[in-house]
Design a protein around this motif. Sequence first.
Motif, PDB file in Angstrom:
ATOM      1  N   ALA A  20       0.842  -1.198   0.000  1.00  0.00           N
ATOM      2  CA  ALA A  20       0.000   0.000   0.000  1.00  0.00           C
ATOM      3  C   ALA A  20       0.875   1.244   0.000  1.00  0.00           C
ATOM      4  O   ALA A  20       1.918   1.292   0.654  1.00  0.00           O
ATOM      5  CB  ALA A  20      -0.903  -0.015   1.222  1.00  0.00           C
ATOM      6  N   HIS A  21       0.453   2.213  -0.745  1.00  0.00           N
ATOM      7  CA  HIS A  21       1.207   3.474  -0.789  1.00  0.00           C
ATOM      8  C   HIS A  21       1.001   4.196   0.531  1.00  0.00           C
ATOM      9  O   HIS A  21      -0.107   4.228   1.066  1.00  0.00           O
ATOM     10  CB  HIS A  21       0.718   4.332  -1.957  1.00  0.00           C
ATOM     11  N   TYR A  50      -1.183   7.710  -0.666  1.00  0.00           N
ATOM     12  CA  TYR A  50      -2.349   7.682  -1.533  1.00  0.00           C
ATOM     13  C   TYR A  50      -3.252   6.489  -1.251  1.00  0.00           C
ATOM     14  O   TYR A  50      -2.775   5.430  -0.835  1.00  0.00           O
ATOM     15  CB  TYR A  50      -1.912   7.644  -3.001  1.00  0.00           C
ATOM     16  N   SER A  51      -4.531   6.704  -1.542  1.00  0.00           N
ATOM     17  CA  SER A  51      -5.468   5.602  -1.447  1.00  0.00           C
ATOM     18  C   SER A  51      -5.165   4.604  -2.558  1.00  0.00           C
ATOM     19  O   SER A  51      -4.406   4.887  -3.494  1.00  0.00           O
ATOM     20  CB  SER A  51      -6.905   6.106  -1.587  1.00  0.00           C
ATOM     21  N   GLU A  52      -5.776   3.441  -2.412  1.00  0.00           N
ATOM     22  CA  GLU A  52      -5.477   2.371  -3.362  1.00  0.00           C
ATOM     23  C   GLU A  52      -5.848   2.786  -4.780  1.00  0.00           C
ATOM     24  O   GLU A  52      -5.076   2.581  -5.732  1.00  0.00           O
ATOM     25  CB  GLU A  52      -6.230   1.114  -2.947  1.00  0.00           C
ATOM     26  N   ALA A  53      -7.029   3.396  -4.924  1.00  0.00           N
ATOM     27  CA  ALA A  53      -7.470   3.793  -6.261  1.00  0.00           C
ATOM     28  C   ALA A  53      -6.571   4.899  -6.828  1.00  0.00           C
ATOM     29  O   ALA A  53      -6.201   4.874  -7.999  1.00  0.00           O
ATOM     30  CB  ALA A  53      -8.920   4.277  -6.208  1.00  0.00           C
ATOM     31  N   THR A  54      -6.208   5.841  -5.965  1.00  0.00           N
ATOM     32  CA  THR A  54      -5.324   6.914  -6.424  1.00  0.00           C
ATOM     33  C   THR A  54      -3.962   6.366  -6.816  1.00  0.00           C
ATOM     34  O   THR A  54      -3.416   6.713  -7.873  1.00  0.00           O
ATOM     35  CB  THR A  54      -5.169   7.969  -5.316  1.00  0.00           C
ATOM     36  N   ALA A 104      -3.252   3.360  -7.732  1.00  0.00           N
ATOM     37  CA  ALA A 104      -3.382   2.559  -8.960  1.00  0.00           C
ATOM     38  C   ALA A 104      -3.459   3.464 -10.182  1.00  0.00           C
ATOM     39  O   ALA A 104      -2.865   3.171 -11.232  1.00  0.00           O
ATOM     40  CB  ALA A 104      -4.627   1.685  -8.871  1.00  0.00           C
ATOM     41  N   THR A 105      -4.169   4.573 -10.048  1.00  0.00           N
ATOM     42  CA  THR A 105      -4.267   5.510 -11.166  1.00  0.00           C
ATOM     43  C   THR A 105      -2.901   6.091 -11.515  1.00  0.00           C
ATOM     44  O   THR A 105      -2.491   6.129 -12.674  1.00  0.00           O
ATOM     45  CB  THR A 105      -5.234   6.653 -10.799  1.00  0.00           C
ATOM     46  N   PHE A 106      -2.191   6.515 -10.492  1.00  0.00           N
ATOM     47  CA  PHE A 106      -0.877   7.115 -10.745  1.00  0.00           C
ATOM     48  C   PHE A 106       0.089   6.078 -11.315  1.00  0.00           C
ATOM     49  O   PHE A 106       0.893   6.384 -12.206  1.00  0.00           O
ATOM     50  CB  PHE A 106      -0.321   7.717  -9.454  1.00  0.00           C
ATOM     51  N   ALA A 148      -0.647   3.469 -13.110  1.00  0.00           N
ATOM     52  CA  ALA A 148      -1.005   3.209 -14.513  1.00  0.00           C
ATOM     53  C   ALA A 148      -0.525   4.348 -15.413  1.00  0.00           C
ATOM     54  O   ALA A 148      -0.032   4.123 -16.518  1.00  0.00           O
ATOM     55  CB  ALA A 148      -2.519   3.040 -14.636  1.00  0.00           C
ATOM     56  N   ALA A 149      -0.656   5.574 -14.917  1.00  0.00           N
ATOM     57  CA  ALA A 149      -0.176   6.721 -15.714  1.00  0.00           C
ATOM     58  C   ALA A 149       1.330   6.652 -15.891  1.00  0.00           C
ATOM     59  O   ALA A 149       1.858   6.895 -16.983  1.00  0.00           O
ATOM     60  CB  ALA A 149      -0.571   8.028 -15.032  1.00  0.00           C
TER      61      ALA A 149
END
Lengths: 71, 777
Positions: A17-18, A21-25, A27-29, A31-32
């Motif tokens: 876990a970061h 950041y939250s998990e969704a955040t 994961a978004t970063f 992926a980017a």
Amino acid sequence: MPRKPAPKPPADANRVAHPVYSEATAATFRAALDTLAAKRDPNHAALVALFDDGRFDDAAAIEQIFTGAAQ
Amino acid sequence: MTTIRRVTVAGIRGVRSPVTVDLTPHGLLLRGDNGTGKSSLVQGISLALTGQLGTPAGANLPPEFVRHHREKDDAKHVVIELAPRGRIELRGEKVTFDDEGHGEAFRDAARRSAPFLRRDELLRVVTQENTTRLRYFEGFLDLGPVERLESGLRERRLKLADSIRRRTHTIEQQLAGPARILGTDVSSTTALQNAVMGRARAAGVEVGAAPTWPEACAALRDFMQRGAALPGQREELARARARTDALVPPDHPAKLLGSLRAAEQKAAEGNLVELLEEALEIVKEDPELKTCPVCEQSVGRRALTKRLKERLGALQEVQEIRGRAQELAGEWGGFIKGLAEAEQAAFEECELDSVLLEDLAARAGLSRVMLARKKRVLAKLDTDLKRFPDQAATLAAEPLVRLVRAMGEDLGPLELEERELAREEDLLAKLHRIEKAVADARKTVVTRTLSGISGLVTKFYELIHPQTAGDEPTGAPQIRVTRHGKGTAMLLGTFDGAEVEDPRHVYSDGHLDTVGLCIFLALRRSRADREGNRDPKLMVLDDVVGSIDACHFGRLLEVLRDEFADHQIVLASHNELFMKMARMSLTNAKAMAIKSWSLNAGPRVVPHVSALDDLRAKLANSADVEEIARAMSAPLEPFLQDACHGFVVAVPYCHEDLTVADYWPPLRKKLSDLAKERILPRLDHLLNAIGELEFFRNSFGAHSNPQLLAGAALQPVERAATAFLQLVEALSCVACGAVVRLRNRRDKKAGLGCQCPNGAAPQLRCQNGTAQGVVES
């Protein structure tokens, strides 16, 4: 009798876990950043460091990397 | 895991004086009638944890109303004490925390986890546009940093684009003049320089292969200066030609020297000088001499004198020729010197005309060395003459000089502007690239996450509305996310096995509320699983079962119990049956009730005791007649209403609210009939013991009559109340606590049903047809 294989762990079982950041955040970063890495972005390493520091949401810090002002 | 241990709220909406509520780690069940302050307490928690009240601002409200009912900035005070440690305190707009940071961490986690659900939000998710719905869902995914990044990138991109526009405009303005002069489009200083260089080369200006702008300007300037000096130079050349012509002697010195050499030889062969000198001496000394002293020939004096004079004339001629030759040599020496100077000038200034030099060479018969030098001079002169601008070239180069004069020789500021423009365009492209990457990644993650959440929505909905019940034509909803444009989240329903694009067309209000509830639960479950210990696992449901019947909110409570056992759940509702069932399902949550509310004191919160429990307590404590009667009046009417509905009792139409007098007689008859048909236990003894409920109601209940009360004896009242409690227990399921009902409204043989998960297996305290156990217990 053949032994039943152990169920495969989920793909993200070993995910760390970061800290910020939250998990969704996160994961978004991630992926980017993967997209940028695939495009051989020369600033990728610096952006990853920014993400690890929890400052990837700071557009000013990213701009500094792009302009070469970041240390 | 950190949980809320105690909440104190003051100055929030209907809560004026401080109200304190304790919670267990499993939560709080808060029951209260309408307008007693449930939502005020819940919103106090919301305000302290998220900074949002969830209510519209109180504009244009009477001051008194504001003071008592709505928040005043300086009156708001909320204290949330955490377990095992931590504290959050909101006073006015300022939030403070405990020194160790537990409260701040909990508030931050709670704010990001979006744990609050109010009744007015249930339908919002259903009625929203698909794009708005997606944004709503994303709000639960805690993508705040992503939104912050996107917002920051967008802001910088717009700022950069504006700066680029301004710089482009400035450059275009500065290049517009040169473009007009050149008669072509010029978009940059590089294009300008290329165009000017091309024109200059075409005009014959030597600008080199890759000159800088100042070098090009200097070449042009020199070119034009030479062009301007052209007429003067030509005049100077003409004068130089005349001077050179004047330098050339009239005779060729070689011819004169040849004559001189022949005369000298002729004179030398005859020892002319000596003979003449001797003869002249002899002639002077002897005037009678008849013989020539030189040749000894006999000659007369006259002839001798004539011959001597001829010889002397020849001698004088030689002397004259010699003098002339010496003079010519001097003149030619001067000519050669002048020619050398002219050559030097030609070398240095390249101003001599090749024709002139050729003329000089032809006339002077220059030496081979001189000719070689002359050829070199001519070659250099030819080169210089070719380089020398003619008038047409000067005219062609003139606009370029005007252009240079207009632009100046220092393009530095404009080039700096162009470099800044290029830098900003490069930065803009990079920002745009990362913005696009983040937007794509966001869509991907949201799509993937919401697909998983859609599965949870389906699961929860099917748990609340099981298809096995047979009377559920509506199926579980699904969330379908598309990535086109900004993305959409379509909410699809199922009705009678077919997919429905808009559930509002076929779902009832209760179903739609359940859909909204299931979506919230799915989002909550998904986030709790994804975030692990970082999620506070807090859930606050404020009055969310208003449109949901007892059967379905019974299953909802089972979902909360089974799927959210790790959560601290706060339930607030006015529904007595819901809270009763919640107490049975969520046994570890603290049950509290708001008993009353006053303008000055606000709500009065006490431990929640159901009306039946309250009646039991009054009977056990041997309270007086009035207390027992009042305690009985509270559950009486809801029970009768529920039982009439469950046993399909036809109640006479009444244009006003139905009362006990309307419910009880037909219900009593129906219960007797069902007992005779052995569908229900035998209950006659209880029905008889209760007697006429209308009498109790009129005597002790809502229409309390002091005269009737004064004449009432304690024992009959106690007996009637006891019989009422036993009747309720006899008709209630031991497992779920709900009053049993006929499973099929038309087929009595279908037996009894209740709110249990399968809905068809009520566990009565007494067996069918034997109610003795109930009476004896």
